[in-house]
Scaffold this motif. Structure first.
Motif, PDB file in Angstrom:
ATOM      1  N   LEU A 202     -14.672  19.705 -34.183  1.00 31.58           N
ATOM      2  CA  LEU A 202     -14.612  19.615 -35.638  1.00 31.58           C
ATOM      3  C   LEU A 202     -14.910  20.991 -36.198  1.00 31.58           C
ATOM      4  CD1 LEU A 202     -16.622  16.322 -36.106  1.00 31.58           C
ATOM      5  CD2 LEU A 202     -14.205  16.600 -35.700  1.00 31.58           C
ATOM      6  N   SER A 203     -13.877  21.784 -36.334  1.00 33.41           N
ATOM      7  CA  SER A 203     -14.081  23.140 -36.824  1.00 33.41           C
ATOM      8  C   SER A 203     -14.398  23.083 -38.313  1.00 33.41           C
ATOM      9  CB  SER A 203     -12.843  23.981 -36.581  1.00 33.41           C
ATOM     10  OG  SER A 203     -11.791  23.513 -37.380  1.00 33.41           O
ATOM     11  N   ASN A 204     -14.867  24.195 -38.834  1.00 34.52           N
ATOM     12  CA  ASN A 204     -15.288  24.247 -40.221  1.00 34.52           C
ATOM     13  C   ASN A 204     -14.174  23.840 -41.197  1.00 34.52           C
ATOM     14  OD1 ASN A 204     -17.352  24.693 -41.987  1.00 34.52           O
ATOM     15  ND2 ASN A 204     -16.709  26.781 -42.420  1.00 34.52           N
ATOM     16  N   PRO A 205     -12.957  24.426 -41.088  1.00 38.08           N
ATOM     17  CA  PRO A 205     -11.912  24.013 -42.028  1.00 38.08           C
ATOM     18  C   PRO A 205     -11.614  22.520 -41.918  1.00 38.08           C
ATOM     19  CG  PRO A 205     -11.228  25.916 -40.736  1.00 38.08           C
ATOM     20  CD  PRO A 205     -12.498  25.439 -40.140  1.00 38.08           C
ATOM     21  N   LEU A 206     -11.710  21.984 -40.689  1.00 36.48           N
ATOM     22  CA  LEU A 206     -11.425  20.564 -40.516  1.00 36.48           C
ATOM     23  C   LEU A 206     -12.469  19.718 -41.232  1.00 36.48           C
ATOM     24  CD1 LEU A 206     -10.103  18.937 -37.357  1.00 36.48           C
ATOM     25  CD2 LEU A 206     -11.996  17.860 -38.489  1.00 36.48           C
ATOM     26  N   VAL A 207     -13.754  20.032 -41.033  1.00 34.91           N
ATOM     27  CA  VAL A 207     -14.807  19.231 -41.652  1.00 34.91           C
ATOM     28  C   VAL A 207     -14.705  19.321 -43.170  1.00 34.91           C
ATOM     29  CG1 VAL A 207     -17.292  19.076 -42.020  1.00 34.91           C
ATOM     30  CG2 VAL A 207     -16.396  19.358 -39.722  1.00 34.91           C
ATOM     31  N   ARG A 208     -14.414  20.523 -43.669  1.00 32.88           N
ATOM     32  CA  ARG A 208     -14.347  20.670 -45.121  1.00 32.88           C
ATOM     33  C   ARG A 208     -13.125  19.959 -45.691  1.00 32.88           C
ATOM     34  NH1 ARG A 208     -18.058  24.669 -46.907  1.00 32.88           N
ATOM     35  NH2 ARG A 208     -16.882  25.085 -48.779  1.00 32.88           N
ATOM     36  N   GLY A 209     -12.011  20.053 -45.015  1.00 32.64           N
ATOM     37  CA  GLY A 209     -10.825  19.313 -45.452  1.00 32.64           C
ATOM     38  C   GLY A 209     -11.081  17.818 -45.417  1.00 32.64           C
TER      39      GLY A 209
END
Lengths: 707, 707
Positions: A202-209
């Motif tokens: 769960l990379s940062n852009p994924l979690v934020r999206g």
């Protein structure tokens, strides 16, 4: 050590090294044989008092910090912080229970039991475990799917259909508890097998999206409370779209009283929160506007009899006291397994990222695996007491930290406040309008909506990460929260392939006077070495791009290997014919053919290049496809008398070459060089600077002598 | 150019360069602005006679090679080769039709129409398009799924249930044609959008594992013909297991006559094929044993009346002549879409890999996209004439090449032979036992079964590639051929993540007297530079391993950053208190605390290291997660006064750093170095060789002066 000295310059004077001589000079070690399995097993099973004590302290962290708790240093901070967080727990617990589609009191339970369990097993000192918007919504999608309103209509004495709210809510609580317990079990198991690393997917852009998508989901699911509509909740893919259509359709039936309550609450909440931010330095504690809102809402609602007179939906009966623990309905597990795994992963991801942030800030360590176990136990134990799934809440954790909380003791204090409310004060909130709770949910999502600004940031910094963000956001909206998460993770992993599948290919040239070789297209001063093509791919060569690598090498080196091979074979065939016939005329004819071929169809460079150096310093690994490609480069170019050399392999790549049977008697470690410059020096030593017509002769001569 | 000279040694003398000075020295070019979209569009739409001619020649390659066809050079070879291949087409076409569960004559059609279409559009000169075992089996799984025997029973005049073979076969042909046309359309579309590269996802181990799995599938599906059993065919996941159980169950009902025919055919085929291999040099052409077998089988069968007397299943009526084209049943498309895409990809993968092999051997080029279009058109046009899906067959292509075929003219000749058979001779084969055809299928699979040896090779060379092979093989067996393919591709892509997710982390040391820095664990002579930790990951740093990178850096450098930060903050707090109180006693107390902390809890190295150099030469790309990790390394280590430097970034990584807002006024390109040695020299220049207690003082002093 003449190379490292405190002179201002870079000065090296040494022999040219290939891999083989390097291994001698640097004394490469043989791989040490592994400790036998039995020994390792014995070692790991060895038990001693010290080990046991360490394990117990590791698994039950409270035993290590509570005895050393310093009242002087921490007690005041923890008390103030605990009271503040407890005051936030009350409105948030009740509001998020709406999202989970269970009666508000179960939100309060979820703010109590799991907090106590985490107090015992958790390693973070600042996070506030409890209800959280995204998690609550995920629970809600399960409860509404398995216990929709439609299943609970029965005919009353007059024969009209009536919704049996009591049965429905009881069943929903059971579903929520089942999914919570299963998610908890998943987390504990993952923690025990030390699989905390799954969360790195769960990379940062994924979690934020994902959380932004979830926030939109939350808003749309709450619209009905804001407008006082009675729409049914949808589940499964595209449910969001259906819900939105329903709401638009029902908009004319808006309950005006509810809308007024919503708007007033929203305005008040936003205004005071803004004030809190402005006055953050002057106020010792932020104004507990949510609690004030709830109290005010309840008072106004009951004084103005909002429900009977204006049809404003209210929270309804809140039972006082705690409920005895209850075993979950195991038969439900099979139906909620997908949701439970999504809950387990998302809950952990949110919790650990917050925990790590605080840990870094305050200089202590959170243990990823222990955090998984702690969160899992919180959920499992909580589930037995009819709590629904928990995680750590950003807003509460920030308050817990900023108001001076130093240990989980603050959480314990907050739990006491929740307990008092559940036992004594809960029943006072019966006439609280649901719209006020929805407004609280809305306002708490502000941070998540701010994440839309990521789009601008990512647009500048990385288009691919932006793509991950957008795909995650869209799939969270269109699929539901669990399927959307799975699809997003799959997509994020695919981006790694995208990034390496179409790498840039460079021809390198020397920066005059240095041993540095840089891309000739980017650096104007990079000069190609006459007769040598130095080639590099920006990415690891592996199965998905091995063929492209070969194509690019042919193109960049300007050597049309297939034409040259045909040419050479034709030459060979003609030579044979010549020898067979031994006629003067035939020989002359063949010579003319040679001249035409070599000058006509062969590329401009073909006779200029005597060596190709493949710079593999960017290779992370070599799979068998890549090794075979390298092998064929060696044979093909070898056949037209172009020497191929490899430079800059890391040790593990050399190992993979060894395992892959790359080295044969005619292709040894003498073809590998630690740096491009070594390889270049070796080539120049071997060939000198070639002249264009000379090479043609060499090729011609070579064919004749070989065949 | 003093560095490159024809001396035996490596000698460089230059200034220490950081990224900024390198860019000045090497004159990095600004990225050239892209050509405006309108211009590019105009350029690509520009039409001229020359361009038109080139496009036509590209799309219809026959126009370019047929006019230049040299009768003298190629005609004889093509004729001999064409006849040999034609003779192979007959038995293979009929045998593989069994696999596709359609009457044998449709296998012959598939050896005719597609061959002609490929003759016009294909770019490979040596591959033999037509029926192929794996593809036929894939078609068979569709036909049997959509048209199982159960659907075609009807009661005859006596009231007993009879299988209506005619209707069943007609429907199966329709299904096969539909899936073939759809697969063909997919291929054409993929070819037109130049998506030939999708086939690169099918790595070598994957294709070999897949075809081996398919071969096992084929064998098990053919067992019923070998033993003369009447088992029904299963489809979907686990169908193979069910079929095998069925066969074992029915084994007592074996038809002895069929078994004898099978065994005799198998023995004869294997013996003569072995002979062919042994006598390969003495025979001008290999013995056409399959054709002989078919003729002999037919003769024996009809003379000994094998069917009426012994119940041996025979081929049955073969209609003479060709059939008119027929539009496909479009309604079937929806049900076969998954199978069609698997067929499209597998068919192309097999065809292109063979084509490329021959092209390299004979020095010409095959155009990947044009091959897709050609194969797609062969399938589409063939489908209209009731052919089923085709690919190139390894066995036939090898014969076509080895018997002297030089162009696709050989294929045309083979098509004529098939045509003659279909028109005139087909009906003669009516009493051919199906067991003979099955035996032919079996024997042709030998090559694929030899692929089991891959396991040994891959075990030695690459465990991960072995895993891909085995997972593909098993999933092809357990799931069916299309789902299995999808699962395998997914798994193969995941292995790229596995390979990079858990990289090895190295601390590098200098090889004395050189500018080379190698892993201190592997190379005994690699010496760490006092005060500097040089750190490298074997793989790209990206979201899935960024956290591990940070952890490993902390561990390898021996710097417990969180403890040091706490320590420093405590120091700062105490300093503040000191200043506030300005009391002699309090200051002495604080000093004692410092001594205890610095000697007790801090790691052995912590005060030895003044610089950390991150060697990023293995980085293929940097995503935002990695950039943020790097940023936090700079801030965190910076805060405890350890300098961080980056070495060896490729140009595209530097670009990504620029885009990702990595550079700030306090962190410029002066922190980047083209090589590790540059960075080391810079650090030593800055710090000199540090002494252990000295650093402690520096840290202490620094804190006091800053705060």
């Amino acid at each position: 050590m003449e190379a490292v000295q405190r002179s201002p310059g870079y000065s090296v004077e040494r022999e040219v090294l290939d891999e083989q001589s390097l291994e001698e000079v640097a004394q490469r070690r043989e791989k040490s044989p592994r400790t036998p399995l039995a020994d390792r097993l014995k070692h790991s099973l060895r038990c001693s008092g010290c080990r046991l004590r360490r394990s117990v302290l590791r698994w039950v962290p409270v035993l290590s910090w509570l005895p050393r708790y310093s009242f002087r240093d921490s007690a005041l901070g923890d008390l103030v912080s605990g009271v503040s967080v407890g005051i936030m727990h009350l409105p948030q617990g009740m509001a998020y229970a709406l999202l989970a589609s269970v009666p508000p009191v179960f939100g309060l339970y979820s703010s109590f039991y799991p907090v106590l369990v985490y107090f015992i097993f958790g390693t973070s000192r600042h996070i506030s475990i409890g209800t959280f918007a995204v998690i609550s919504l995920m629970v809600g999608s399960v409860t509404e799917r398995l216990a929709p309103n439609e299943n609970f209509f029965h005919n009353d004495t007059n024969g009209t259909e009536v919704l049996d709210l009591t049965t429905r809510d009881a069943y929903r609580v059971q579903v929520a508890a089942a999914v919570t317990i299963l998610a908890g079990i998943f987390q504990v198991v993952l923690g025990l097998v030390q699989f905390g690393f799954v969360v790195t997917y769960l990379s940062n852009p994924l979690v934020r999206g994902y959380t932004t998508g979830a926030a939109v989901n939350v808003v749309i699911s709450q619209l009905k409370y804001i407008f006082g509509l009675h729409s049914r909740r949808h589940s499964g893919p595209l449910s969001l779209v259906y819900t939105l259509i329903d709401v638009c359709w029902l908009l004319p039936q808006t309950n005006l009283g509810t809308l007024v309550v919503s708007v007033v609450s929203l305005v008040a909440l936003i205004a005071v929160k803004e004030l809190n931010v402005r006055l953050t330095r002057k106020l010792p504690l932020p104004i507990p506007v949510e609690l004030i809102m709830i109290v005010a809402g309840t008072l106004v609602s009951s004084l103005a009899s909002l429900q009977p007179q204006y049809g404003v939906e209210v929270v309804g009966e809140i039972p006082s006291g705690l409920q005895p623990p209850r075993a979950p309905d195991v038969s439900l597990f099979r139906e909620v397994i997908g949701d439970a795994s999504a809950l387990a992963i998302v809950g952990y991801a949110i919790s650990i990222s917050l925990g790590k942030t605080f840990a870094l800030k305050h200089g202590y360590k959170v243990d990823s695996s222990q955090e998984l176990v702690a969160l899992g136990l919180s959920n499992t134990v909580g589930g037995f007491f009819q709590c629904y799934s928990v995680s750590s809440s950003m807003s509460r954790s920030l308050i817990q930290e900023s108001t001076g909380g130093k240990t989980q003791m603050a959480s314990a204090v907050s739990a006491v406040i929740v307990l008092v409310t559940v036992l004594k004060l809960g029943s006072l909130f019966q006439s609280l309008p649901k719209a006020v709770l929805s407004a609280i949910v809305f306002v708490n999502l502000k941070g998540m909506f701010m994440q839309f600004l990521d789009i601008c940031t990512l647009w500048r910094s990385s288009k691919i990460d932006l793509l991950v963000w957008v795909v995650t956001f869209v799939s969270t909206l269109l699929l539901n929260l669990d399927l959307g998460l799975a699809a997003s993770i799959g997509f994020a992993l695919l981006t790694v392939i995208f990034r390496t599948q179409l790498p840039r290919y460079y021809v390198l040239g020397q920066i005059p006077g240095t041993e540095l070789y840089l891309d000739v297209e980017t650096y104007a001063e990079a000069r190609e070495i006459l007769g040598i093509t130095i080639f590099r791919s920006s990415a690891t060569v592996y199965f998905a791009n091995a063929e492209l690598y070969l194509e690019a090498l042919k193109k960049k080196s300007g050597i049309d290997i297939s034409k040259l091979l045909t040419y050479k074979r034709k030459q060979a065939a003609k030579q044979q014919r010549r020898e067979q016939r031994e006629q003067r005329r035939a020989r002359r004819h063949a010579k003319r053919a040679v001249r035409r071929l070599s000058l006509g169809s062969l590329g401009k460079w073909s006779w200029d290049i005597h060596s190709i150096i493949l710079d593999l310093s960017t290779c992370n690994f070599l799979d068998t496809v890549a090794i075979n490609t390298l092998k064929s480069i060696f044979t093909d170019f070898g056949e037209i008398d172009v020497g191929v050399y490899i430079a800059g392999c890391q040790a593990c790549v050399v190992e993979q070459l060894e395992c892959g049977d790359f080295f044969i008697p005619s292709l040894t470690k003498r073809h590998l060089f630690p740096s491009v410059h070594d390889a270049v020096l070796h080539c120049l030593q071997l060939h000198g600077t070639p002249t264009a017509p000379g090479y043609d002769c060499v090729l011609d001569m070579d064919c004749s002598t070989k065949l």
